[in-house]
Design an enzyme around this catalytic site. Structure first.
Site, mmCIF file in Angstrom:
data_model
loop_
_atom_site.group_PDB
_atom_site.id
_atom_site.type_symbol
_atom_site.label_atom_id
_atom_site.label_comp_id
_atom_site.label_asym_id
_atom_site.label_seq_id
_atom_site.Cartn_x
_atom_site.Cartn_y
_atom_site.Cartn_z
ATOM 1 C CB SER A 156 -10.968 1.011 9.437
ATOM 2 O OG SER A 156 -10.418 0.949 7.806
ATOM 3 C CD GLN A 157 -13.723 3.477 3.426
ATOM 4 O OE1 GLN A 157 -13.470 2.770 1.990
ATOM 5 N NE2 GLN A 157 -13.777 4.450 2.711
ATOM 6 C CG ASP A 158 -8.174 -1.179 6.446
ATOM 7 O OD1 ASP A 158 -8.944 0.042 5.129
ATOM 8 O OD2 ASP A 158 -7.584 -0.045 7.172
ATOM 9 C CB VAL A 160 -6.353 -1.769 4.866
ATOM 10 C CG1 VAL A 160 -5.996 -3.317 4.158
ATOM 11 C CG2 VAL A 160 -4.669 -1.287 5.265
ATOM 12 C CG ASP A 189 -13.763 6.765 12.728
ATOM 13 O OD1 ASP A 189 -13.722 6.037 11.634
ATOM 14 O OD2 ASP A 189 -12.419 7.311 13.627
ATOM 15 C CE LYS A 225 -2.190 1.816 10.456
ATOM 16 N NZ LYS A 225 -3.335 1.106 9.705
ATOM 17 C CE LYS A 229 -5.809 7.194 6.568
ATOM 18 N NZ LYS A 229 -5.528 7.416 7.419
ATOM 19 C CD GLU A 275 -0.641 0.500 3.450
ATOM 20 O OE1 GLU A 275 -0.746 2.342 3.089
ATOM 21 O OE2 GLU A 275 -0.638 0.330 4.852
#
Length: 289
Positions: A123-125, A91, A121, A142, A71, A10
């Site tokens: 993540s789209q990941d 990602v 919140d 993370k 981003k 990435e």
């Protein structure tokens, strides 16, 4: 026909994750780690609205230095192309573009998940991991995230999480957590065997390979927690959220830890690139020695 052993990498880590010139040097080092294992690295990104499956060294340097680089997750890919922007792929976006290009193995640092104190919140990941058949090598997710909620989301969305030579979920800068993984694999061949069975069964979603940071590079969990609590509090005070939150927190962690988290981040990225290279080679051989 036998597929080439290719590893997708990435570009968010280049444009938003690390400072110059560390970002450029780390991106080149990750590519070299993949090559050392006999595989072909392809760093993904978007340059002036054009998808690049394999950035040149000059293009990597451009993303590392350029200002106003978008981003993007999967949701923003089309906009970056249509508006002819420079964009770094997270990602989710890297997975989607890599899969469209026929690539099955991807190495990253850590995946996104559910943020602390902001449970909405997400993540789209996670959504992309639930849909796209791919082997994703990471150092867990993370450590700035809400660990328990992120694990639950991965389970709910049927993401196959595999601990590599570990029974416990690694947490990015830290080698182990108290959270057990349901599946353990001890070789690239075992990971490929799981992937091939998922393919045969037509089961959607990725295999998330949780590869612990090398022991000599990890940061003790208690020490890390102190830095994270301070960084999260500062983000809240400054009203930072959304896509800006992770880069802000990682930057603050580097400052609060006196550079320790940055050193750890680089070590785990290279370690993941190496393992992904081994997996890609095993996959191209059909998963057997």
């Amino acid at each position: 026909m036998k597929k080439q052993p290719i590893v997708a990498l990435e570009s968010t880590v280049i444009a938003h994750g690390l400072p110059w010139p560390t970002n450029f040097e780390t991106a080149v080092s990750m590519e070299n780690k993949v090559k050392e294992k006999g595989a072909i690295p392809k760093t993904l990104g978007i340059i002036n609205g054009e998808i690049k499956i394999g950035l040149t060294e000059k293009e990597i340097e451009h993303l590392a230095k350029a200002k106003n680089v978008m981003k993007i997750g999967t949701a923003e890919i089309a906009a970056a192309i249509a508006l002819r922007r420079n964009a770094a792929t997270t990602v989710s976006a890297t997975m989607r573009l890599a899969k469209n290009a026929g690539i099955d193995v991807f190495a990253t640092g850590g995946i996104g998940g559910v943020h602390r104190n902001v449970p909405w919140d997400v993540s789209q990941d996670i959504m992309e991991l639930s849909k796209t058949r791919m082997i994703v090598v990471c150092a867990g997710f993370k450590s700035i995230l809400d660990v328990e909620r992120t694990i639950e989301f991965l389970e709910t969305f049927q993401v196959t999480v595999v601990g590599y030579q570990t029974d416990y979920m690694p947490l990015f800068h830290t080698k182990e957590s108290e959270y057990k993984v349901n599946i353990r694999a001890d070789s690239p061949e075992e990971i490929v065997a799981i992937f091939n069975e998922k393919e045969k069964l037509g089961i959607e979603g990725a295999i998330l390979v949780a590869n612990p940071i090398p022991e000599q590079s990890e940061i003790p969990r208690e020490e890390l927690e102190e830095y994270i609590k301070k960084a999260v509090a500062q983000a809240k005070e400054n009203g930072i959220s959304g896509k800006s939150l992770t880069p802000f927190l990682l930057s603050r962690l580097t400052e609060l830890s006196g550079g320790k988290t940055l050193t750890a981040n680089i070590a785990l990225l290279k370690n993941n690139a190496s393992l992904a290279g081994e997996i890609a080679v095993a996959l191209s051989r059909g998963g057997r020695d």
